[in-house]
Each structure stands twice: as C-alpha cells, then as structure tokens.
Design an enzyme around this catalytic site. Sequence first.
Site, PDB file in Angstrom:
ATOM      1  N   SER A  43      -5.368 -16.848 -85.349  1.00  0.00           N
ATOM      2  CA  SER A  43      -5.951 -16.323 -84.117  1.00  0.00           C
ATOM      3  C   SER A  43      -5.870 -17.364 -83.001  1.00  0.00           C
ATOM      4  O   SER A  43      -4.788 -17.869 -82.709  1.00  0.00           O
ATOM      5  CB  SER A  43      -7.389 -15.861 -84.380  1.00  0.00           C
ATOM      6  OG  SER A  43      -7.827 -14.988 -83.361  1.00  0.00           O
ATOM      7  N   ASP A  89      -5.369  -9.265 -86.593  1.00  0.00           N
ATOM      8  CA  ASP A  89      -5.811 -10.658 -86.663  1.00  0.00           C
ATOM      9  C   ASP A  89      -5.855 -11.197 -88.096  1.00  0.00           C
ATOM     10  O   ASP A  89      -6.417 -10.575 -88.991  1.00  0.00           O
ATOM     11  CB  ASP A  89      -7.206 -10.759 -86.045  1.00  0.00           C
ATOM     12  CG  ASP A  89      -7.593 -12.175 -85.699  1.00  0.00           C
ATOM     13  OD1 ASP A  89      -7.820 -12.964 -86.622  1.00  0.00           O
ATOM     14  OD2 ASP A  89      -7.662 -12.487 -84.494  1.00  0.00           O
TER      15      ASP A  89
END
Length: 740
Positions: A58, A202
């Site tokens: 991320s 993610d």
Amino acid sequence: MKQLPFLSFLLISFFCVAQRPKIGLTLSGGGAKGIAHIGILKALDSAGLNVDYVTGTSMGSIIGALYAAGYSGDSIAALAQKIDWDLLLTNSASLQVLSIEEKEEYSKYAVELPWVNNAFRLPSGVLESEELWLKLSEFFFPVYATKNFQHFTRGFKCIATDVASGEGVVIDSGEIVSAIRSSMAIPSVFTAVDYNGRKFVDGGVVRNFPVRDVREMGADLVIGSNVAGGLLPKEKINNVFQVLLQVAFFREDADAVNERKLCNIYIKHNLDNFNMGSFGSTEEIMKEGFAKGDSLYPYFKKIADSLNAIYGPDKSVRKTLPKIDSVRITEYEVKGLNRTNENFFLHRTGFKNNQWYTAALLSAGIRKAFGTRYYNKIIYSLHPLPDGTCKIIFSVVENPLTFAKLGLHYNTFSGISLIGNITTRDFFTPYSRTSATLNIGENLRVKAEHLQFFGKFKTLSVKANVQAENLGFNTYTNFTKDGLYRQGYVMTNLNVTWNLARKYAFGIGTRFESFRYRPQITSKFEVRGKNSLWNSYMQIRLNTLSNAVYPKRGSKVDIEAGYVYSQHPKVSFYNQGEPITNIDSLGFNFNNFIRTRFSYEHYYPLSAKYTFTTLIQAGINFNQQESILNNYIIGGLNNYFRNQVTFVGLNEGSVNASSIATLQFGLRYQMYNNLFLIARANGGFYNFIGSNKSFSSSTLLTGYGLTLGYNFVLGPLEISAMYSDQSKKVLPYINLGIPF
C-alpha cells in the site's frame, strides 16, 4: 524499536561470513501514516547504511518503490511536500485542464449517476484517481524501461490481493506504476486494478507488513517500519467507512504478528493522533517520522560502522536513479475507445508521433483529454524499442455519455431547494453537450442549454440556452425591509466563444430578457408590470483557479460589455399604494444604453494554512434614463440572480443602483482538512455615473464578515455573521451547497 545489542549481534553473526551481509527494508501500509516511513529512509541515508532489498504494501509500496528506484530519503520528502493530496485522492480532474465552459459546471453537484445499461446506476463510491496514476507515472518515468523490479537500484517487491481468490500476490515485474497502484487499492476507497490478467485490491488485506518476502529475496538483516495501528477498538468504530476497513484488514492484523518476529530491527511508529486519511496532516506526520528517524540514527550508524570495520567500506557498484528526462516516441497504440475515436483522442492530448516527450508533457496532454469529461481513466505505459526509441500504449476507460446529477442548496435568501440536472454528450450532434437543470424549492427555476464544439481542437463553441425562474426577494428603504416582490424572468441566449489554452475565453452573443414584477407586500414605492429587452455583448473570461470550492490559488475574471436596446415596458408605478398617473413626473425613459460588468477574484497562498483573497466587482450602466428595472442589486454572499453584485454586510437587494464598484479583501485559515475560518472586509461606491437617472446621489458602503466553512459531500456549509456601517446591523447568513 526492538532493543538489540547491535555490535555484539553483528560480530557474532557475521564475523566469519565471507560476504558482506545483505540489508532488507520492509515498509508497511497505513494510508497517510505511511508518510512517516520517509524519516526512516533519511536516517538510513545519513548513517550510510546501504539497503539492498525493499518490500512494501500500500503506501509502503509507494515509498518503498521510490527508494528502490533510486530516490533518496530527502528527495522523497521533497516530492511528498509538493503533492496536492486533495487532488490526488479524488476522481476530479484538475480545474485548470478544463475548458471555460466545463469549469462553470464542474463540482456543482453532490451526486452524479451514470446512465449504464438503460438505467441510472448508483455511484461506485470508490476512487479511480486519474491524478494519482499520472503523478506516479511522472515519479517513475526515469525507470520506465525497467520491467524487472530486481534490477532497480535496490531489489523491490510489493504485495497485492487477488480479488477472485483472496490470496496475497507478490508483484516483482511489469509496469511499476500499475504494480504499486494494485498494492494500494484499499477496498471501498479505490477501484480494483486489472493487472496481468487479474484483478487486485490492497495487499494490506492479507499482508500489510511483508517481511518474509524481503527475507526470501536474500536479506540477512531486516529493518521493518510499521505505521499500522492494528484493528480499532470497538468504541472507535463509529461510521460505515471504519467498519469496512475493520473487516477488510482482519487477516492482516493476525499476519502482522508473525511478520514482526522476522525483523532484526522492528520500528513501531506512534501515530495514534492520525488515521489512514490524514493527508491534510502530511507535514505533521512527516515530522513524526523525522523524529523517529533521528532517534534511530545512532543505531543505524553503529551498524554501518561495524559492517565497515568487519568487511571494509562498501565498494559494491550501486546503480542510481537513471537520468532520463525525455524519450522519443515512434510508435503508439490506443486501447479502449468505443464512443470516441482515435483522432479525437490524439487531438485532445496533442500527441504527435515521432516526437520527444517528458513525463510532464505526457501528463499535461492526458489531463487535457481527461478534461473533456469523455474519459473516466487514461493511463499509459512506455516500452523500449530496439532502436532506442519507445512505443507508448494508452489504456482508456470512457465515461458514460449521460449523467443525472443531484444537489441540495440552502441559503438565508433563497430558502431550501433540490437541484436536479441531466447532462448528455453527443445526443443531437457529435462533440456536443446538452443539459437541463431544475431547481425545485421556494423559488422555481429551470434552465436548458446545448453546447456545440467545432474545429480540429474543439476550441470554438456555440451555446444556445434558455432560463426561466420565479424568484421572491425583499426590497429595502434605508437598509430596512419595506416590501416583498416576486419576479418572473425568462432569458434566451446565443453565444459564440473561442477558448484559448483552457484559461481564456473570448465571446460574442445576444440575449433576450423578459421580466415581470408583482408586489407581494406593499412598499412605499412600487413597480408593477413587465419589461423586455435585447442585449448584444462581448465577453472575456479567465479562470486559473486551482479548485472550484475554496481554491488555494489562481484567478477568475469575467468581463462583459454590451448594448441594451429594444425595450418594451408595460409597467405601472405606485406611491403609497396610489398609482402615479403622470409617468413623466418620474423622468423615466426606457432608452438604449451601454451596460458593463466586471468581476475579478484572486487567491494567493500565504502558507499551507493561510490564503489571501481579493474580489473586485463593478456594474456600470451608461446613460440609463430609467431607474430600478435595469439597476444592479447589491448584497448577499453568493451570486444568485440577474444583475446581482455581492457585498459582505448586506442582505440581497439592500441597495439598488445604476452603477456600483466594490473591493473586498479576505483571509482564509484552514483550521483542519475541510474546516475553514474566513474573515472578509469590503467597501463600495455606487450611483457615481452622473448621466444616469437615479433616486440618490453617490454613496459609500462598507461591510465586514466572519465565516466558518466546512466542505463536505453536499458542498460548502458556511455560517456567517456580517455587519455594515450603513445598516448598523449584525446579520446572520447561512449557505449550504452551490447555487443553481
């Protein structure tokens, strides 16, 4: 930080090892809190501790990829400080890339519903973030040719989650921008990313702290920087967004416990005062990271010195960030076009084959095409060719052609209203925009327009529009209410405009206006009846504002000069309720006259928190021999109706004048991310043209105001208190949303 006797550890573990041990670095995800990683990078650089491998998830994948590509901690800090996070983390186009016509309608509505498969669909609620794609492409432009991430200055891997299987996927090759965008596609926040035939979200969903991967790359000593705060306690889960994030990251929290055990040096950041979305606190988070890095610097320095003492200075040849500022593109491909064609797309981007391009030039061209509103996403990839040139592949996702838009508006003057709009493109003719807008509330208003673009670059436009409304407003004598009118108004307009560089517009046009006045509450002097007129005009407009709402910088200019003619009055005048039979006694003459309008607003950032504002307005009629009906209406904080000139300190309609000039200064303070405090002061001078018919001589106005504003999904909510030296009254004023 895990406390270790570093020197003893190194001497015991590595003294007998022939090769210099490899250093690995893992950076966790954590949204805005990931900016704190930069402080660790600066400390590593300052200590001279060279990192060989980097992994991240991320936000950690973005920071880590920049470091792996060859950026220093200092240069990454400089990039983060320059980023406009508000723009990057929205689906919005930069206002500066839109044409003047598009800027006027942009960001006006709280909800936009696309027409897909014969029905209006609810918005996805997630961000595509075109600006984020483009900014990352600019950052990683120097390594465009490196498709194997192991060949960066430091080997790199990031983690994404396969939507179909739920498994964590290690990405170590391909397009670096798509890879890290896949790693940071937070569920319910960002759109999933299609990459290498799979759909990713993610990586933090399954592995937010990928230490094992840096171990597998060959790291002997692992430094782990973790900004994630773990799962929220139940008392802090108080909205849907937090619930979704909590569910999404259940698995990650359990995995992180095991990953920490693989670190030799585990760094835990104390960022409890921030959350994943605290991008408005970038400076504060970065300072926290710098402080943590400063505290670790002595340990990093000891490790570097110990390694040098054992193995000698690090003489390995390290690649640096390639010095590539431009490429020559000799081949191109455009994927995903259905409703628009390749010629239109290339003309809007300004792309020409067999030319040299920088990352900034490519981004600027794509922003221009994105600004047409025909496209939802435009990304590109560069591929080296054997002759040293490049092929560019544009990947395009088009917008639906039709949207229904909804907004809510309230202010003290107009009351509450629901605003609905339908906008469709290419409905009647190609390269056109047709729209209809309805304002339902205490004041009914309706507007329809057709905008047609012409020319190779679509810089010439013709607009035809019609507007009708039934508006109630108060009249004033000596700044005291003395009557209530309803005005019926119809306007048709035909305008030809030339847009230059998307900032300027020059136009000519003719409008027909018809209006009727009906008193609702009797006043001392009354007008009843209707009038119509023609107005042919020239227009100059400029708009360089950074944002449609609460802009941080830029200017907006509107200048119009026209000739009013062919008036057809059918009006009666009353004094104390009695008709004035001798109209000549008033000295009114509905003659032809010149009409001018001028507005200039400017925003100048004094610092990250303070913005200085200037507003200059003027409305001047020359040789107007009829007072009242074609005068300028002075007062209010928001432009709402015909011939209005806003003025802090007065309600709408407090002053009626044939000429007015005002100057306003303001100071806006950003208290928090979307909370503002605005102080304004203005002065005005009216009825200063002696050739006009007027009931009063030239007079000075002064006023002041203090506003608390909050910008949220429905638009700005502003609560104001204002005062005028002439009325000697403190007035409240409330506004929600953007007017019709």
